[in-house]
Design an enzyme around this catalytic site. Structure first.
Site, PDB file in Angstrom:
ATOM      1  N   HIS A 255      38.918  38.909  34.616  1.00  0.00           N
ATOM      2  CA  HIS A 255      38.262  39.455  33.422  1.00  0.00           C
ATOM      3  C   HIS A 255      36.838  39.881  33.724  1.00  0.00           C
ATOM      4  CE1 HIS A 255      35.988  35.721  33.094  1.00  0.00           C
ATOM      5  NE2 HIS A 255      37.110  35.021  33.049  1.00  0.00           N
TER       6      HIS A 255
ATOM      7  N   CYS B 145      39.030  31.270  36.636  1.00  0.00           N
ATOM      8  CA  CYS B 145      39.473  32.667  36.710  1.00  0.00           C
ATOM      9  C   CYS B 145      38.706  33.418  37.802  1.00  0.00           C
ATOM     10  CB  CYS B 145      39.252  33.355  35.362  1.00  0.00           C
ATOM     11  SG  CYS B 145      40.108  32.564  33.977  1.00  0.00           S
TER      12      CYS B 145
END
Length: 417
Positions: A146, A154
């Site tokens: 992201h 992430c």
């Protein structure tokens, strides 16, 4: 009016409001913005179609995300790469929910995994846990790539970078690609790097990933990925009607002869290079997660942190000898839950202080009462003032008698009496 026509009309209206310096591209939804003209020219120059399939690769140690795209000859070529703004955890796979590890392995990303409404600008779900992860009993969810340059498990890019990756994916899906392959590695799986990490507890896992890495290096085509016997297998084709089952025994399977020959030749070279690298100086290996024990420690820290509890500012880390290291500075997440927990702890502390003060006051009162009691007892034992006066009078009266008697005795002694 069709939805596409309505959307186009709306964009034209917005452009009119925005003024002469704006463009349709600038006011289009962020998930629908096209590749820059410079990137489009590069795609064409490399013999690729705008809508041809893509593949992404991540290397943790190098902080790099690569975009590969299919050429007219069917092989893939590197289009561009981005410096990863931030990724979470250490080298090594993700083990459990909350361990803050960015995953490693081979994943498939389809249109449904793309999130244009992410709180982190734009995002896509990596597909963790895949069949291999589930077979290993590994857990976790919402592992993303992201924007917003922030990560707790992430891979994070800048907003501009994820927007460009989104454009590559959107174009590939428009061209008919059902899902693109997302490969995540701890480092470039060269023989030299494998030699650097030969003593790492994750080495067996990485050696398995290297097989898939090598298949791509040989063919420049994303490998066919399956799982059986709780391990990855690459470019294998089961015989007859057999199929792969992640936890079952691997079925009889074959590999195309040309690929098998090329892979064997490649492996021979890699083995020689690995042996040679062992005797050469190399940069020290980076820190890696030491298995499920360390993952569980971090997961427990994450749970406490999510509940708003005060915890070390950084997650704990485990050394190879089993010792646990944690920062001394404590803190909590500034969130509604964290503030609620802080208020509860403050109220509990105030209650404890009040109880301690009450106890001290009771102890002081008891001590004062005891002091008074002792003083009264001492007072009772001491003679009264009138008794003291009488004693003095008697003593004074007795003193002359004693003196006269003493004088008489001396006189008698002088005269032989």
């Amino acid at each position: 009016m069709s939805s596409s026509l309505f959307r186009a009309s709306a964009l034209v209206a917005l452009l009119a409001v925005a003024g002469c310096n704006a463009s349709l591209e600038e006011i289009a939804p962020k998930s629908e913005r096209a590749l820059s003209s410079k990137m489009t020219e590069l795609v064409v120059a490399k013999g690729m179609q705008k809508t041809s399939p893509i593949m992404l690769r991540v290397f943790k140690e190098e902080n790099v995300l690569e975009v590969w795209k299919q050429k007219s000859n069917g092989r893939y070529d590197l289009v561009t790469s981005y410096s990863i703004c931030k990724w979470s955890g250490k080298l090594g796979p993700k083990f459990t929910e909350g361990d803050r590890q960015a995953p490693e392995g081979f994943y498939a990303v389809g249109p449904a995994q793309m999130n244009p409404n992410s709180n982190y600008y734009l995002a896509f779900n990596t597909g963790y846990p895949n069949a291999y992860d589930r077979a290993q009993g590994r857990t976790g969810s919402h592992l993303m790539v992201h924007g917003a340059c922030s990560s707790s498990g992430c891979y994070s890019l800048t907003d501009a970078q994820i927007q460009e990756v989104y454009a590559f994916a959107r174009d590939a899906f428009a061209g008919g690609q059902q899902a693109f392959q997302f490969q995540a590695f701890p480092f470039r799986m060269t023989a030299a790097n494998m030699a650097r990490y030969k003593d790492d507890p994750n080495f067996a896992f990485w050696k398995m990933l290297k097989e898939g890495y090598d298949h791509f290096e040989i063919t420049k085509v994303p490998p066919k990925v399956d799982v059986c016997e709780k391990r990855y297998v690459f470019n294998r084709f089961p015989e007859g009607e057999a199929s792969f089952d992640a936890t079952a025994a691997c079925p009889p399977a074959t590999m195309p002869d040309t690929l098998a020959s090329a892979y064997q030749s490649h492996q021979s070279k890699e083995t020689e290079a690995f042996s040679a690298a062992l005797s050469k100086a190399s940069p020290p290996p980076k820190a890696s997660i030491l298995g499920i024990k360390e993952a569980s420690l971090v997961a427990d820290w994450s749970k406490k942190r999510s509940r708003g509890e005060r915890v070390p500012l950084e997650p704990p880390s485990m050394l190879k000898d089993g010792r646990v290291v944690a920062t001394a500075t404590m803190g909590r997440v500034d969130s509604p839950l964290g503030r609620k927990m802080a208020a509860l702890e403050a109220a509990e502390a105030a209650k404890k202080r009040a109880a301690e003060e009450k106890k001290l006051a009771a102890e002081r009162a008891k001590a004062e009462a005891e002091a008074k009691r002792l003083a009264l007892e001492e007072a009772k034992k001491a003679p009264r003032p009138e008794e003291k006066a009488e004693a003095k009078v008697e003593q004074a009266a007795a003193e002359p008698a004693i003196t006269v008697t003493a004088v008489r005795k001396r006189i008698r002694n002088l005269f032989g009496g």
